[in-house]
Design a protein around this motif. Structure first.
Motif, PDB file in Angstrom:
ATOM      1  N   VAL A  67      23.166  -4.487  34.998  1.00 12.45           N
ATOM      2  CA  VAL A  67      22.971  -5.677  35.837  1.00 12.45           C
ATOM      3  C   VAL A  67      21.618  -6.339  35.574  1.00 12.45           C
ATOM      4  CG1 VAL A  67      24.470  -4.738  37.635  1.00 12.45           C
ATOM      5  CG2 VAL A  67      21.986  -4.508  37.878  1.00 12.45           C
ATOM      6  N   GLN A 122      21.094   8.753  33.208  1.00 17.10           N
ATOM      7  CA  GLN A 122      19.770   8.199  33.513  1.00 17.10           C
ATOM      8  C   GLN A 122      19.635   6.678  33.543  1.00 17.10           C
ATOM      9  OE1 GLN A 122      16.744   9.141  30.641  1.00 17.10           O
ATOM     10  NE2 GLN A 122      18.242   9.324  29.003  1.00 17.10           N
ATOM     11  N   PHE A 123      20.517   5.961  32.860  1.00 20.25           N
ATOM     12  CA  PHE A 123      20.393   4.501  32.863  1.00 20.25           C
ATOM     13  C   PHE A 123      21.521   3.812  33.623  1.00 20.25           C
ATOM     14  CE2 PHE A 123      17.979   4.894  28.594  1.00 20.25           C
ATOM     15  CZ  PHE A 123      16.781   5.085  29.262  1.00 20.25           C
ATOM     16  N   TYR A 124      22.231   4.561  34.446  1.00 19.87           N
ATOM     17  CA  TYR A 124      23.331   3.971  35.220  1.00 19.87           C
ATOM     18  C   TYR A 124      22.839   2.755  36.020  1.00 19.87           C
ATOM     19  CZ  TYR A 124      26.892   3.429  38.837  1.00 19.87           C
ATOM     20  OH  TYR A 124      27.835   2.916  39.683  1.00 19.87           O
ATOM     21  N   VAL A 127      14.821   5.992  41.633  1.00 24.14           N
ATOM     22  CA  VAL A 127      15.653   7.134  41.250  1.00 24.14           C
ATOM     23  C   VAL A 127      16.419   7.665  42.468  1.00 24.14           C
ATOM     24  CG1 VAL A 127      13.876   8.923  41.559  1.00 24.14           C
ATOM     25  CG2 VAL A 127      15.716   9.270  39.879  1.00 24.14           C
ATOM     26  N   GLN A 146      23.819  -2.522  43.330  1.00 21.56           N
ATOM     27  CA  GLN A 146      23.117  -3.088  42.169  1.00 21.56           C
ATOM     28  C   GLN A 146      23.588  -4.486  41.786  1.00 21.56           C
ATOM     29  OE1 GLN A 146      25.248  -0.555  42.048  1.00 21.56           O
ATOM     30  NE2 GLN A 146      26.264  -0.378  40.060  1.00 21.56           N
ATOM     31  N   TYR A 160      27.041   2.560  46.850  1.00 13.48           N
ATOM     32  CA  TYR A 160      27.705   2.200  45.588  1.00 13.48           C
ATOM     33  C   TYR A 160      27.968   0.692  45.541  1.00 13.48           C
ATOM     34  CZ  TYR A 160      31.321   1.716  42.028  1.00 13.48           C
ATOM     35  OH  TYR A 160      32.051   1.317  40.939  1.00 13.48           O
ATOM     36  N   VAL A 196      18.357  -5.420  41.573  1.00 15.19           N
ATOM     37  CA  VAL A 196      18.321  -4.044  42.074  1.00 15.19           C
ATOM     38  C   VAL A 196      18.509  -3.029  40.942  1.00 15.19           C
ATOM     39  CG1 VAL A 196      19.343  -2.401  43.675  1.00 15.19           C
ATOM     40  CG2 VAL A 196      19.201  -4.816  44.307  1.00 15.19           C
ATOM     41  N   MET A 197      17.461  -2.319  40.631  1.00 14.37           N
ATOM     42  CA  MET A 197      17.497  -1.300  39.578  1.00 14.37           C
ATOM     43  C   MET A 197      17.652   0.071  40.240  1.00 14.37           C
ATOM     44  SD  MET A 197      17.177  -2.828  36.578  1.00 14.37           S
ATOM     45  CE  MET A 197      18.287  -4.062  37.284  1.00 14.37           C
ATOM     46  N   ILE A 198      18.615   0.839  39.751  1.00 16.40           N
ATOM     47  CA  ILE A 198      18.930   2.102  40.428  1.00 16.40           C
ATOM     48  C   ILE A 198      18.731   3.323  39.541  1.00 16.40           C
ATOM     49  CG2 ILE A 198      20.509   1.062  42.115  1.00 16.40           C
ATOM     50  CD1 ILE A 198      22.828   1.881  40.267  1.00 16.40           C
ATOM     51  N   PHE A 199      17.715   3.244  38.685  1.00 16.12           N
ATOM     52  CA  PHE A 199      17.397   4.449  37.915  1.00 16.12           C
ATOM     53  C   PHE A 199      15.880   4.636  37.888  1.00 16.12           C
ATOM     54  CE2 PHE A 199      16.747   1.939  33.963  1.00 16.12           C
ATOM     55  CZ  PHE A 199      17.507   0.829  34.241  1.00 16.12           C
ATOM     56  N   ALA A 200      15.458   5.792  37.424  1.00 14.97           N
ATOM     57  CA  ALA A 200      14.060   6.211  37.539  1.00 14.97           C
ATOM     58  C   ALA A 200      13.055   5.208  36.978  1.00 14.97           C
ATOM     59  CB  ALA A 200      13.877   7.550  36.835  1.00 14.97           C
ATOM     60  N   SER A 216      23.659   5.479  45.088  1.00 16.46           N
ATOM     61  CA  SER A 216      24.449   4.351  44.585  1.00 16.46           C
ATOM     62  C   SER A 216      25.517   4.764  43.584  1.00 16.46           C
ATOM     63  CB  SER A 216      23.521   3.323  43.916  1.00 16.46           C
ATOM     64  OG  SER A 216      22.475   2.953  44.786  1.00 16.46           O
ATOM     65  N   GLN A 217      25.699   6.062  43.415  1.00  7.88           N
ATOM     66  CA  GLN A 217      26.743   6.542  42.505  1.00  7.88           C
ATOM     67  C   GLN A 217      28.118   6.258  43.115  1.00  7.88           C
ATOM     68  OE1 GLN A 217      25.997   7.871  39.444  1.00  7.88           O
ATOM     69  NE2 GLN A 217      23.886   7.316  39.976  1.00  7.88           N
ATOM     70  N   PRO A 218      29.135   6.181  42.271  1.00  3.45           N
ATOM     71  CA  PRO A 218      30.495   6.030  42.792  1.00  3.45           C
ATOM     72  C   PRO A 218      30.775   7.067  43.879  1.00  3.45           C
ATOM     73  CG  PRO A 218      30.514   5.851  40.411  1.00  3.45           C
ATOM     74  CD  PRO A 218      29.108   6.207  40.800  1.00  3.45           C
ATOM     75  N   MET A 253      16.541  15.411  35.642  1.00  7.53           N
ATOM     76  CA  MET A 253      17.131  14.506  34.663  1.00  7.53           C
ATOM     77  C   MET A 253      17.774  15.281  33.508  1.00  7.53           C
ATOM     78  SD  MET A 253      16.813  11.047  35.055  1.00  7.53           S
ATOM     79  CE  MET A 253      15.205  10.915  35.830  1.00  7.53           C
ATOM     80  N   GLY A 265      14.337   8.164  31.422  1.00  7.64           N
ATOM     81  CA  GLY A 265      14.075   8.189  32.848  1.00  7.64           C
ATOM     82  C   GLY A 265      12.873   9.060  33.187  1.00  7.64           C
TER      83      GLY A 265
END
Lengths: 156, 156, 156, 156
Positions: free
Chosen positions: A110, A104-106, D93, D109, D106, D116-120, D99-101, A1, D142
């Motif tokens: 949503v 970290q908060f990407y 995480v 979320q 991708y 759907v949460m996509i961070f730590a 799920s990044q561009p 991180m 995170g």
């Protein structure tokens, strides 16, 4: 991180309205009006009509105004910027910086049924170092929203 | 269903802000503040803190205040009473009468994503006979909400 | 509208957490756990697994438990009963009585994005006469939910 | 899209609680409390108030606590991190990394109505190699959320 920005290393005393204590400082309608008046003055100064919203410590709306000519799409944005700034106790522009792809908060935007705003214009409102609410401004560029929010927050 | 009440037989001139004409009488923030001030004065008179909201001809929020001590559940209700009164150009209490089980609009309250409020406290705002917005009041009994909304509407 | 029930004629001092004053009594996690423990004991006593939720003065969740075997459909209901009781400062069973067809709040349940619960099991939580939060119980009959909520509220 | 990471090549035995068998290892409220207690202890150790949520094999909330001073915006995030970790049987995480561009998930979320949460901070909970639920932690960075979630998951 990677290393954490200083901004997120929050002292326990600085980020809470209810850390084991039995009183919370309330934000009144008179407070909200004072904040909005200062924000509105700044909006007039820069010639940009704005939506301005103030929420209390519970994140609930205390007052909102839409200046003549301000975007109707910004009503919701202003209210939710105020909510976000209070809910995460952080300027929305900073939350935005931590929510970019790869950070970290990407994806946080949503959550909370679409209430999380991650661009400039939302600020926590503090009294005696405690977060007691939030202000949200929407209707102009990020810079314009930010300066109007700052003028409002400074009035508390 | 029986005969329709006179209230619902609306003259074309009375229910529109855009019937072929190219101007709409706008409801300004100054108007909204005048309306809210009158409503607030009445709320103080009867000793009942209220949420008071004003929307314009487009049904979009112009201003909202939550008086100190007013219910947080009534924020949304006040905004949506104002919207409903403008959207259907009818006092919400009258729409409520037409929305009871067995009556012609029964069920309308689930339309418009939960924005249709069918109890007292919402009134259309008129200027020169035209509906130019709505006021919504929530925080007390139906009678209390109604009298405060009337005081506000009378100030336009 | 007829005569108003005494329940709704609220003294200004009794229904507010922010009437012009600058402090609000906070509801801590320790408070919530004490409330939940009492409610859970009562649920065990009557042999009915329950969902139990506690919100603070801002209507925000402090703690929730689903006892083994309790309905999953009641998670949301318990949280929203707690929210409703705090948001309108009224037992949900009483709000229900005022929300029947033909009564003054009929239709209120579609407001607030589906958070308004109008049947037994939600109670405001008071400290020194002030509403500082709410408890919501769901999982049994109305009577069972109510007695468990009462046991919880009494523990504050 | 490139080759799939080993993490996503899940053995049938490892990702299901209901593949043709007639029993599911249940996550009880007692389990959830044990998990939360361990997570809470770690949160206190690092001096960061947190929201902590535990869901069962069905993805449904078993228990949630908001430690005094933890962000109110993180209530929803913690519950949905727990749901996501269980629903996709993956640490949030790691789902974030996919799920990044430009990567294969991708946009995921926006599915599931914003759950759907996509961070730590979210981890599947396993018993005998089977996923029986999830833990979600939100309220800090995170790194902080992750370490608290790990402490909780280790307690099962």
């Amino acid at each position: 991180m990677g290393s954490l920005p200083a901004l997120l290393v929050r002292p326990v005393a600085g980020h809470s309205t209810s850390t084991g204590e039995h009183t919370v400082s309330a934000l009144t309608l008179a407070d909200a009006r004072q904040i909005i008046a200062a924000a509105e003055a700044r909006a007039n100064e820069i010639g940009q009509p704005q939506n301005i919203a103030v929420v209390d410590a519970g994140g609930n709306l205390v007052a909102h105004v839409r200046m003549d000519g301000a975007w109707i799409g910004s009503i919701d944005v202003s209210i939710n910027k105020a909510w976000t700034a209070r809910a995460f106790e952080i300027p929305t522009v900073d939350l935005g910086a931590f929510s970019q792809p790869g950070t970290q908060f990407y994806g946080i935007q949503v959550s909370n049924h679409g209430r999380v705003m991650i661009f400039a214009g939302g600020l926590p409102l503090r009294r005696d170092g405690r977060v007691v609410g939030g202000i949200g401004v929407s209707g102009g560029t990020g810079e314009q929203d930010q300066t109007v929010a700052e003028a409002g927050a400074a009035a508390l």
